[in-house]
Design an enzyme around this catalytic site. Structure first.
Site, mmCIF file in Angstrom:
data_model
loop_
_atom_site.group_PDB
_atom_site.id
_atom_site.type_symbol
_atom_site.label_atom_id
_atom_site.label_comp_id
_atom_site.label_asym_id
_atom_site.label_seq_id
_atom_site.Cartn_x
_atom_site.Cartn_y
_atom_site.Cartn_z
ATOM 1 N N ASP A 157 -39.322 95.222 11.602
ATOM 2 C CA ASP A 157 -38.340 96.205 10.590
ATOM 3 C C ASP A 157 -39.743 97.799 10.349
ATOM 4 O O ASP A 157 -40.415 97.100 9.651
ATOM 5 C CB ASP A 157 -38.123 95.137 9.870
ATOM 6 C CG ASP A 157 -36.916 96.075 8.370
ATOM 7 O OD1 ASP A 157 -37.906 97.484 8.332
ATOM 8 O OD2 ASP A 157 -36.102 95.852 8.030
ATOM 9 N N SER A 208 -30.700 94.918 3.312
ATOM 10 C CA SER A 208 -31.021 96.278 2.620
ATOM 11 C C SER A 208 -31.469 96.248 0.873
ATOM 12 O O SER A 208 -31.611 94.748 0.295
ATOM 13 C CB SER A 208 -31.975 97.457 2.683
ATOM 14 O OG SER A 208 -32.528 97.678 3.322
ATOM 15 N N HIS A 252 -34.389 97.196 11.451
ATOM 16 C CA HIS A 252 -34.058 97.202 9.958
ATOM 17 C C HIS A 252 -32.731 97.275 10.016
ATOM 18 O O HIS A 252 -31.531 98.563 10.810
ATOM 19 C CB HIS A 252 -34.345 98.975 8.783
ATOM 20 C CG HIS A 252 -33.986 98.465 7.929
ATOM 21 N ND1 HIS A 252 -34.776 97.766 6.683
ATOM 22 C CD2 HIS A 252 -32.988 99.102 7.245
ATOM 23 C CE1 HIS A 252 -33.893 98.146 5.217
ATOM 24 N NE2 HIS A 252 -33.506 99.065 5.753
#
Length: 322
Positions: free
Chosen positions: A268, A141, A297
């Site tokens: 996502d 991320s 995600h």
């Protein structure tokens, strides 16, 4: 008409995991991984510190792992990754962003989605104090954005010990990602981030550099306000838009000179189409983008298996190096 994105079809989960939200939440709620770290603290040139948490198996190769926003070495994906990479003989060193190791950092500034300075310091430290044949940077991320940005910033000047880069669910367009997570469907995720950030930013009010009041901070509801209030001024940006534009990794991918793997999912819930660097990856022969239809995600769970799908892909990537 927009051209369809490439889809890597190897990840075909069961019905429940075809939901982007379910894939995102499931590991956080149900995955249990037992990793015992030992900690090393290194000092920064500006008078702060970084805590490195190490899961060492006596390997000749090492992963330096960068976590996501308000994550840490204790994040489920970091623990799962450490277990997966240790299983193939790689040492793992997780760099906790400033203020994320369980102890507040010492300065008003802390970290942000483009803060590559501490990653560079960690690489130099590991390369000079350990005897690894090669190092691979793996970011999740926000950490993925940092890894890609760093790789493009330094280009051919990347430390010679770094043999590869990996980014999982990286927000390569920070403006688009910030807008998406502020939508109604993501209100629970945003609230969780806001609660964590606000707790830390209330502590930052003790510094003379602070210009926001407790009331202003409490009223903030999204990243635009937080980044205008704290992130941008604390780290030398004009405002949130300047910060997002300057730090989005998409613009740096063209200059990456090392073997790179990017893994991202079309479903996502945090990202729009602009967040996936399809054209940028296609234009750079050093970069491979795996864009799946499912995964959520930093999810990619495999029901009944200890090692998740993205971890298996990264294991293969590492084994090609060492």
């Amino acid at each position: 008409m927009t051209e369809p994105m490439p889809v890597f079809s190897d990840y075909e989960p069961n019905f429940l995991f075809k939901s982007g939200h379910f894939s995102t939440i499931y590991p956080y709620l149900f995955r249990q991984v037992d990793i015992k770290y030992d900690r090393e603290r290194i000092k920064t040139q500006d008078g702060d510190f970084i805590d490195l948490d190490r899961s060492l198996v006596g390997g000749e190769y090492c992963v330096i792992l960068a976590h996501g926003l308000e994550g840490s070495s204790q994040s489920t994906y970091a623990l799962g990754s450490a277990k997966a990479y240790n299983a193939i003989g790689w040492d793992v060193i997780v760099t906790n962003s400033r203020g994320c190791s369980g102890e507040p950092n010492l300065l008003y500034r802390s970290y942000h989605s483009g803060f590559t300075e501490d990653l560079g310091l960690t690489i130099d430290h590991v390369a000079s104090h350990y005897n690894y044949k090669a190092i691979v940077l793996v970011g999740f991320s926000m950490g993925g954005n940092i890894v890609l940005k760093y790789g493009g910033e330094v280009g051919a000047n990347l430390h010679p010990n770094v043999a590869g880069l990996v980014a999982v669910s990286a927000p390569c367009d920070l403006h688009a990602a910030s807008n998406k997570i502020s939508t109604t469907g993501n209100i629970l995720y945003q609230k969780r981030f806001m609660n964590s950030l606000k707790k830390k930013l209330h502590q930052k009010r003790q510094f003379e550099e602070c210009t926001y009041s407790a009331e202003e901070l409490d009223r903030a509801t999204g990243f635009l306000e937080i980044d205008n209030m704290y992130t941008a001024p604390a780290h030398g940006f004009k405002d949130a838009l300047d910060y997002w534009k300057t730090c989005s990794s998409k613009q740096f991918i063209d200059n990456i000179r090392q073997k790179t793997l990017i893994i991202s999912a079309q479903n996502d819930p945090f990202y729009t189409e602009e967040c996936h660097p399809v054209k940028e990856a296609e234009a750079n022969e050093n970069v491979k983008l795996i864009l799946t239809k499912y995964g959520g995600h930093v999810g990619f769970p495999l029901f009944g298996e200890d090692i998740y799908w993205h971890e298996q892909q990264i294991q293969r990537f590492l084994q090609q190096i060492g």
